[in-house]
Design an enzyme around this catalytic site. Structure first.
Site, PDB file in Angstrom:
ATOM      1  N   ARG A 120     -20.027  87.830  31.370  1.00 34.70           N
ATOM      2  CA  ARG A 120     -21.387  88.045  31.879  1.00 34.70           C
ATOM      3  C   ARG A 120     -21.385  87.849  33.390  1.00 34.70           C
ATOM      4  O   ARG A 120     -21.974  86.911  33.915  1.00 34.70           O
ATOM      5  CB  ARG A 120     -22.310  87.053  31.198  1.00 34.70           C
ATOM      6  N   GLN A 125     -21.607  93.895  34.663  1.00 33.10           N
ATOM      7  CA  GLN A 125     -22.953  94.150  34.132  1.00 33.10           C
ATOM      8  C   GLN A 125     -23.084  95.547  33.494  1.00 33.10           C
ATOM      9  O   GLN A 125     -23.703  95.690  32.448  1.00 33.10           O
ATOM     10  CB  GLN A 125     -23.966  94.015  35.256  1.00 33.10           C
ATOM     11  N   ASP A 128     -21.850  95.783  29.823  1.00 33.16           N
ATOM     12  CA  ASP A 128     -22.324  94.726  28.932  1.00 33.16           C
ATOM     13  C   ASP A 128     -23.077  95.273  27.716  1.00 33.16           C
ATOM     14  O   ASP A 128     -24.287  95.488  27.753  1.00 33.16           O
ATOM     15  CB  ASP A 128     -23.209  93.773  29.738  1.00 33.16           C
ATOM     16  N   SER A 131     -26.004  93.162  26.247  1.00 30.16           N
ATOM     17  CA  SER A 131     -27.296  93.340  26.931  1.00 30.16           C
ATOM     18  C   SER A 131     -27.967  94.634  26.484  1.00 30.16           C
ATOM     19  O   SER A 131     -29.174  94.656  26.219  1.00 30.16           O
ATOM     20  CB  SER A 131     -27.106  93.409  28.448  1.00 30.16           C
ATOM     21  N   TYR A 226     -25.414  80.625  29.548  1.00 32.31           N
ATOM     22  CA  TYR A 226     -25.869  80.541  28.162  1.00 32.31           C
ATOM     23  C   TYR A 226     -26.500  79.179  27.884  1.00 32.31           C
ATOM     24  O   TYR A 226     -26.283  78.213  28.614  1.00 32.31           O
ATOM     25  CB  TYR A 226     -24.679  80.716  27.205  1.00 32.31           C
TER      26      TYR A 226
HETATM   27  P1  NAD Z   1     -28.557  84.773  23.869  1.00 31.16           P
HETATM   28  O1  NAD Z   1     -28.711  85.946  22.970  1.00 31.16           O
HETATM   29  O2  NAD Z   1     -27.281  83.988  23.802  1.00 31.16           O
HETATM   30  O3  NAD Z   1     -29.774  83.759  23.616  1.00 31.16           O
HETATM   31  C1  NAD Z   1     -31.114  84.191  23.750  1.00 31.16           C
HETATM   32  C2  NAD Z   1     -31.920  83.146  24.456  1.00 31.16           C
HETATM   33  O4  NAD Z   1     -32.152  82.048  23.581  1.00 31.16           O
HETATM   34  C3  NAD Z   1     -31.294  82.555  25.706  1.00 31.16           C
HETATM   35  O5  NAD Z   1     -32.173  82.761  26.801  1.00 31.16           O
HETATM   36  C4  NAD Z   1     -31.135  81.091  25.368  1.00 31.16           C
HETATM   37  O6  NAD Z   1     -31.335  80.234  26.513  1.00 31.16           O
HETATM   38  C5  NAD Z   1     -32.225  80.883  24.364  1.00 31.16           C
HETATM   39  N1  NAD Z   1     -32.075  79.673  23.540  1.00 31.16           N
HETATM   40  C6  NAD Z   1     -30.944  79.146  23.000  1.00 31.16           C
HETATM   41  N2  NAD Z   1     -31.232  78.005  22.316  1.00 31.16           N
HETATM   42  C7  NAD Z   1     -32.585  77.828  22.408  1.00 31.16           C
HETATM   43  C8  NAD Z   1     -33.482  76.847  21.908  1.00 31.16           C
HETATM   44  N3  NAD Z   1     -33.062  75.800  21.199  1.00 31.16           N
HETATM   45  N4  NAD Z   1     -34.792  76.988  22.191  1.00 31.16           N
HETATM   46  C9  NAD Z   1     -35.246  78.030  22.929  1.00 31.16           C
HETATM   47  N5  NAD Z   1     -34.448  78.980  23.426  1.00 31.16           N
HETATM   48  C10 NAD Z   1     -33.134  78.879  23.176  1.00 31.16           C
HETATM   49  O7  NAD Z   1     -28.831  85.183  25.391  1.00 31.16           O
HETATM   50  P2  NAD Z   1     -28.513  86.531  26.156  1.00 31.16           P
HETATM   51  O8  NAD Z   1     -29.671  87.424  26.084  1.00 31.16           O
HETATM   52  O9  NAD Z   1     -27.201  87.046  25.701  1.00 31.16           O
HETATM   53  O10 NAD Z   1     -28.400  86.017  27.673  1.00 31.16           O
HETATM   54  C11 NAD Z   1     -27.765  84.776  27.976  1.00 31.16           C
HETATM   55  C12 NAD Z   1     -27.561  84.622  29.475  1.00 31.16           C
HETATM   56  O11 NAD Z   1     -26.654  85.589  29.995  1.00 31.16           O
HETATM   57  C13 NAD Z   1     -28.803  84.757  30.311  1.00 31.16           C
HETATM   58  O12 NAD Z   1     -28.685  83.829  31.382  1.00 31.16           O
HETATM   59  C14 NAD Z   1     -28.722  86.119  30.881  1.00 31.16           C
HETATM   60  O13 NAD Z   1     -29.467  86.256  32.083  1.00 31.16           O
HETATM   61  C15 NAD Z   1     -27.255  86.175  31.139  1.00 31.16           C
HETATM   62  N6  NAD Z   1     -26.761  87.541  31.238  1.00 31.16           N
HETATM   63  C16 NAD Z   1     -25.977  87.886  32.296  1.00 31.16           C
HETATM   64  C17 NAD Z   1     -25.498  89.178  32.393  1.00 31.16           C
HETATM   65  C18 NAD Z   1     -24.612  89.591  33.523  1.00 31.16           C
HETATM   66  O14 NAD Z   1     -24.675  89.011  34.587  1.00 31.16           O
HETATM   67  N7  NAD Z   1     -23.729  90.576  33.305  1.00 31.16           N
HETATM   68  C19 NAD Z   1     -25.819  90.112  31.418  1.00 31.16           C
HETATM   69  C20 NAD Z   1     -26.638  89.729  30.358  1.00 31.16           C
HETATM   70  C21 NAD Z   1     -27.081  88.426  30.276  1.00 31.16           C
END
Ligand code: NAD
Length: 376
Positions: A120, A125, A128, A131, A226
């Protein structure tokens, strides 16, 4: 390089690449073989692939000739005997669920690029897939809730009186949660959002949501953006506040996940019992155990007059655009996997290739796959 695009098995409707993206591969110097009818359930005909410069072939011939085999889901175990050492498989893997398959792939001397392990990082990006698919899921989750809810989403002022807007509660403001927030707001709902990562507060606000916070969340910079597992005390406080907000909501969309672990339990059975009849819970975390105690993976059920949707294979349901996004992400990855003549050139010093490669030359490679499988 010869790239083979294989047909998915089971109920999967997506294909790893649509004809529109295949034409981009020819520019990279990659020859493409596509299995007959591979695009059928994403509404792409064999003729369209041929027009885009690919050749159609039988599965066994593709496995015989291609250096890289591309699919959305891990290939079926029966294919394993037909592969030869050094071939590269490329698909989503889900390492914790497919650890035995992965081990067989490693023993056979194949390489496996796991598209769900793409790091990530900013550079990665455009590759991904998680995403992209989360964007599809977040969008569709709102629509599924809206068609089941016996109420409007927007506020209406009409000659028949004023209708209050629906209240949507989103648990987890990752990619799917933020997409769901944007769509629910566009439909006119009032939206509240929970997350344990305080970094998303501003994003939630800028999309028109209200960020609800429980104090004392554990965050870890080493988790790469994460979430991490929370203490028992925090979980209890969080469940109480969620109960309060869920009772006031018409729709709950839960997306909270922790990579490689069971999804956190956020909505207890008793909370569902207190919600308004006719309300809808869409549990996008269903495949990893669900955020709601009553969710049944792959099934939509009604409990105490509350809809609980655990059949959330929305990317497969939206096969055309999901396949388009999937294929575009794969092309962006392929750009760093081949040299200027289109020959496969795996630079294991490249952080994206190293992180995405689950196994290579009979060894486990990527740090995250090792963590997920508890390999030192
Ligand atoms: P995910 O599917 O792993 O989780 C979804 C969300 O659930 C997350 O925001 C997480 O904080 C939240 N969560 C976990 N436990 C929880 C709890 N107990 N209560 C409430 N919420 C809870 O997440 P994702 O969509 O895959 O994204 C994770 C991270 O990766 C984010 O910071 C996102 O911005 C980042 N990201 C970065 C890139 C990149 O730079 N290439 C691309 C996609 C996502």
């Amino acid at each position: 390089m010869i790239l083979g695009i294989l047909r998915e098995s089971g109920t999967e409707n997506r294909v790893a690449m649509l004809p529109g993206e295949v034409s981009g591969l020819n520019k990279l110097g990659i020859d493409v073989l596509v299995e007959f009818h591979a695009g059928e359930r994403a509404f792409a005909a064999d003729d369209a692939y041929i027009e885009a410069g690919a050749s159609m072939a039988e599965r066994k011939d593709i496995i015989l000739k291609a250096e890289m085999l591309l699919s959305v889901n891990p290939l079926v175990a029966e294919d394993l005997n037909s592969f030869r050492q050094g071939q590269v498989l490329c698909s989503v893997l889900n390492p914790t669920e497919n650890s035995r398959w992965l081990d067989a792939v490693r023993e056979k001397g194949l390489s496996l690029l796991a598209l769900d392990l793409v790091p990530r990082t900013t550079r990665a990006q455009s590759m991904d897939i998680l995403s992209s698919m989360a964007t599809v899921a977040g969008y569709r989750a709102v629509l599924e809730a809206a068609v089941r809810l016996p109420r409007f989403f927007p506020m209406f002022m009409s000659a028949a009186g004023t209708i209050k807007p629906a209240r949507v509660l989103i648990l987890g403001a990752g990619v799917a949660g933020l997409q769901a927030l944007a769509v629910a707001r566009k439909l006119g709902a009032v939206v509240e959002v929970f997350d344990v990562r305080s970094a998303v507060r501003e994003e939630v606000k800028s999309l028109g949501g209200k960020f609800v916070e429980v104090e004392g969340a554990k965050e870890d910079a080493a988790a790469g953006g994460y979430a991490v597992e929370q203490s028992d005390e925090f979980r209890k406080k969080q469940q109480e506040l969620i109960q309060q907000r869920a009772i006031a909501a018409d729709v709950v969309i839960s997306t909270a996940q922790i990579p490689g672990k069971k999804a956190p339990l956020l909505i207890k059975g008793e909370t569902v019992g207190l919600m308004k009849p006719g309300s809808v819970i869409v549990d996008l975390a269903a495949p990893s155990g669900g955020n709601c105690e009553l969710t049944e993976n792959n099934r939509n059920i009604i409990v105490n007059r509350i809809n609980i949707l655990g059949k959330t294979d929305y990317p497969s349901e939206m096969s055309t655009d999901a396949s388009k996004m999937f294929g575009t992400n794969v092309i962006n990855l392929l750009k760093i996997l081949v040299d200027k003549n289109g020959n496969l050139n795996l630079d294991m010093e490249d952080d994206i290739i190293k992180g995405t490669m689950a196994v290579h030359m009979n060894e486990y490679v990527g740090q995250r796959v090792k963590q997920m499988l508890n390999i030192n």
